[in-house]
Design a protein around this motif. Sequence first.
Motif, PDB file in Angstrom:
ATOM      1  N   ILE A 269       0.865  -1.180   0.000  1.00  0.00           N
ATOM      2  CA  ILE A 269       0.000   0.000   0.000  1.00  0.00           C
ATOM      3  C   ILE A 269       0.897   1.223   0.000  1.00  0.00           C
ATOM      4  CG2 ILE A 269      -1.687   1.343   1.318  1.00  0.00           C
ATOM      5  CD1 ILE A 269      -2.768  -1.274   2.427  1.00  0.00           C
ATOM      6  N   SER A 270       0.669   2.122  -0.945  1.00  0.00           N
ATOM      7  CA  SER A 270       1.454   3.355  -1.000  1.00  0.00           C
ATOM      8  C   SER A 270       0.711   4.475  -0.288  1.00  0.00           C
ATOM      9  CB  SER A 270       1.726   3.760  -2.452  1.00  0.00           C
ATOM     10  OG  SER A 270       2.598   2.840  -3.064  1.00  0.00           O
ATOM     11  N   VAL A 271       1.455   5.242   0.495  1.00  0.00           N
ATOM     12  CA  VAL A 271       0.914   6.417   1.178  1.00  0.00           C
ATOM     13  C   VAL A 271       1.639   7.640   0.639  1.00  0.00           C
ATOM     14  CG1 VAL A 271       0.601   7.589   3.384  1.00  0.00           C
ATOM     15  CG2 VAL A 271       0.375   5.097   3.253  1.00  0.00           C
ATOM     16  N   LEU A 272       0.879   8.575   0.079  1.00  0.00           N
ATOM     17  CA  LEU A 272       1.448   9.808  -0.462  1.00  0.00           C
ATOM     18  C   LEU A 272       1.074  10.970   0.451  1.00  0.00           C
ATOM     19  CD1 LEU A 272       0.878   7.834  -2.979  1.00  0.00           C
ATOM     20  CD2 LEU A 272       1.043   9.901  -4.359  1.00  0.00           C
ATOM     21  N   VAL A 273       2.062  11.705   0.904  1.00  0.00           N
ATOM     22  CA  VAL A 273       1.827  12.943   1.653  1.00  0.00           C
ATOM     23  C   VAL A 273       1.979  14.104   0.680  1.00  0.00           C
ATOM     24  CG1 VAL A 273       2.687  14.471   3.457  1.00  0.00           C
ATOM     25  CG2 VAL A 273       2.548  12.019   3.881  1.00  0.00           C
ATOM     26  N   ILE A 274       0.951  14.944   0.608  1.00  0.00           N
ATOM     27  CA  ILE A 274       0.903  16.030  -0.380  1.00  0.00           C
ATOM     28  C   ILE A 274       0.754  17.357   0.349  1.00  0.00           C
ATOM     29  CG2 ILE A 274      -0.398  16.969  -2.339  1.00  0.00           C
ATOM     30  CD1 ILE A 274      -1.414  13.932  -2.619  1.00  0.00           C
ATOM     31  N   ASP A 275       1.677  18.256   0.098  1.00  0.00           N
ATOM     32  CA  ASP A 275       1.660  19.571   0.748  1.00  0.00           C
ATOM     33  C   ASP A 275       1.599  20.659  -0.322  1.00  0.00           C
ATOM     34  OD1 ASP A 275       2.175  21.005   3.479  1.00  0.00           O
ATOM     35  OD2 ASP A 275       3.502  22.011   2.048  1.00  0.00           O
ATOM     36  N   VAL A 276       0.753  21.659  -0.091  1.00  0.00           N
ATOM     37  CA  VAL A 276       0.606  22.757  -1.053  1.00  0.00           C
ATOM     38  C   VAL A 276       1.763  23.735  -0.872  1.00  0.00           C
ATOM     39  CG1 VAL A 276      -0.917  24.553  -1.949  1.00  0.00           C
ATOM     40  CG2 VAL A 276      -1.897  22.506  -0.877  1.00  0.00           C
ATOM     41  N   ASP A 277       2.490  23.991  -1.940  1.00  0.00           N
ATOM     42  CA  ASP A 277       3.625  24.919  -1.879  1.00  0.00           C
ATOM     43  C   ASP A 277       3.138  26.361  -1.710  1.00  0.00           C
ATOM     44  OD1 ASP A 277       5.350  22.778  -2.325  1.00  0.00           O
ATOM     45  OD2 ASP A 277       5.247  23.023  -4.510  1.00  0.00           O
ATOM     46  N   ARG A 278       3.779  27.072  -0.798  1.00  0.00           N
ATOM     47  CA  ARG A 278       3.528  28.507  -0.571  1.00  0.00           C
ATOM     48  C   ARG A 278       2.047  28.811  -0.320  1.00  0.00           C
ATOM     49  NH1 ARG A 278       6.340  27.935  -5.045  1.00  0.00           N
ATOM     50  NH2 ARG A 278       4.585  28.642  -6.307  1.00  0.00           N
ATOM     51  N   PHE A 279       1.383  27.935   0.430  1.00  0.00           N
ATOM     52  CA  PHE A 279      -0.047  28.146   0.664  1.00  0.00           C
ATOM     53  C   PHE A 279      -0.296  29.382   1.530  1.00  0.00           C
ATOM     54  CE2 PHE A 279      -4.114  27.247   2.884  1.00  0.00           C
ATOM     55  CZ  PHE A 279      -4.936  27.251   1.767  1.00  0.00           C
ATOM     56  N   LYS A 280       0.568  29.619   2.508  1.00  0.00           N
ATOM     57  CA  LYS A 280       0.414  30.820   3.350  1.00  0.00           C
ATOM     58  C   LYS A 280       0.513  32.081   2.493  1.00  0.00           C
ATOM     59  CE  LYS A 280       2.177  33.067   7.528  1.00  0.00           C
ATOM     60  NZ  LYS A 280       2.187  34.406   6.930  1.00  0.00           N
ATOM     61  N   GLU A 281       1.409  32.037   1.522  1.00  0.00           N
ATOM     62  CA  GLU A 281       1.567  33.181   0.619  1.00  0.00           C
ATOM     63  C   GLU A 281       0.296  33.408  -0.204  1.00  0.00           C
ATOM     64  OE1 GLU A 281       4.230  34.070  -3.328  1.00  0.00           O
ATOM     65  OE2 GLU A 281       5.238  33.097  -1.631  1.00  0.00           O
ATOM     66  N   ILE A 282      -0.346  32.318  -0.619  1.00  0.00           N
ATOM     67  CA  ILE A 282      -1.607  32.430  -1.371  1.00  0.00           C
ATOM     68  C   ILE A 282      -2.678  33.079  -0.499  1.00  0.00           C
ATOM     69  CG2 ILE A 282      -3.500  31.104  -2.410  1.00  0.00           C
ATOM     70  CD1 ILE A 282      -1.386  29.081  -3.357  1.00  0.00           C
ATOM     71  N   ASN A 283      -2.779  32.607   0.752  1.00  0.00           N
ATOM     72  CA  ASN A 283      -3.762  33.185   1.675  1.00  0.00           C
ATOM     73  C   ASN A 283      -3.488  34.663   1.937  1.00  0.00           C
ATOM     74  OD1 ASN A 283      -5.650  31.184   2.236  1.00  0.00           O
ATOM     75  ND2 ASN A 283      -4.403  30.247   3.835  1.00  0.00           N
ATOM     76  N   ASP A 284      -2.219  34.986   2.165  1.00  0.00           N
ATOM     77  CA  ASP A 284      -1.860  36.372   2.488  1.00  0.00           C
ATOM     78  C   ASP A 284      -2.072  37.310   1.302  1.00  0.00           C
ATOM     79  OD1 ASP A 284      -1.170  35.526   4.995  1.00  0.00           O
ATOM     80  OD2 ASP A 284       0.992  35.460   4.618  1.00  0.00           O
ATOM     81  N   THR A 285      -1.817  36.805   0.094  1.00  0.00           N
ATOM     82  CA  THR A 285      -1.898  37.651  -1.104  1.00  0.00           C
ATOM     83  C   THR A 285      -3.319  37.764  -1.645  1.00  0.00           C
ATOM     84  OG1 THR A 285       0.355  36.974  -1.707  1.00  0.00           O
ATOM     85  CG2 THR A 285      -0.976  38.013  -3.429  1.00  0.00           C
ATOM     86  N   PHE A 286      -4.024  36.629  -1.703  1.00  0.00           N
ATOM     87  CA  PHE A 286      -5.332  36.602  -2.367  1.00  0.00           C
ATOM     88  C   PHE A 286      -6.507  36.464  -1.400  1.00  0.00           C
ATOM     89  CE2 PHE A 286      -2.189  34.887  -5.351  1.00  0.00           C
ATOM     90  CZ  PHE A 286      -2.386  35.717  -6.444  1.00  0.00           C
ATOM     91  N   GLY A 287      -6.227  36.181  -0.137  1.00  0.00           N
ATOM     92  CA  GLY A 287      -7.295  36.038   0.844  1.00  0.00           C
ATOM     93  C   GLY A 287      -7.653  34.579   1.100  1.00  0.00           C
ATOM     94  N   HIS A 288      -8.305  34.343   2.229  1.00  0.00           N
ATOM     95  CA  HIS A 288      -8.620  32.969   2.636  1.00  0.00           C
ATOM     96  C   HIS A 288      -9.684  32.323   1.750  1.00  0.00           C
ATOM     97  CE1 HIS A 288      -6.179  32.743   6.293  1.00  0.00           C
ATOM     98  NE2 HIS A 288      -6.429  34.033   6.429  1.00  0.00           N
TER      99      HIS A 288
END
Length: 218
Positions: free
Chosen positions: A93-112
């Motif tokens: 069984i494969s487990v993939l961990v996926i993290d969004v790059d620069r997500f805080k920057e997206i929130n700060d720039t474009f809003g939540h």
Amino acid sequence: MKYFGRVSLAVIAFFSWTLLIFYYYYVHGNVDEIYVLVAIIYILVGWWLGKQYDKAKFYSEKDPLTQAYNRRYILEKLPKLFSTVDRRKNESISVLVIDVDRFKEINDTFGHQKGDVVLRSIAATLRRNIRRGDYVIRWGGDEFLIVTPNTSKDNILPLINRIERELSETSKQLSLTISISIGVANYPQDSTDFNELIKIADNNMYLEKEKKKKSCSI
């Protein structure tokens, strides 16, 4: 949202009231119109109760924002998944961990609100690209998991490539850059403990993230 509860309770209500009407007709030789009206109400009440069951089940298993499975669901599901692995056949069984790059920057720039759109888009992309029997989980914040039985690291690469290609198209539609970093670990080859698998996949994900940062700085 599935309709299992609604359909089941409505069918039970229909057949139970139908039997009651037949019994009344058998005993009295006729059926008052009021009984037909009550039967309709009875079925509608069954449908409504089933709807409440479906909603409760949905929110106990799914993340409301992304519609991905939640952490609680996969933790309850894993023992059964692990028990199906036949090591003699080299299954895994494969487990993939996926993290969004620069997500805080997206929130700060474009809003939540835009950040929520990004999370929903990523979750939808993950679901479209997995097989039947695989699972997409919102692990927390901007981190997702994919749990994919009967696979290996070798055939995970095509899945990752499909996801990244589709996210590239989504970036154009949303007019912002969406990228993710993915780490992989395999049960039982890397570990037989789920927490350890997550740790290994998480470390691999951060190594991938560091590679991206170095390539951008060159």
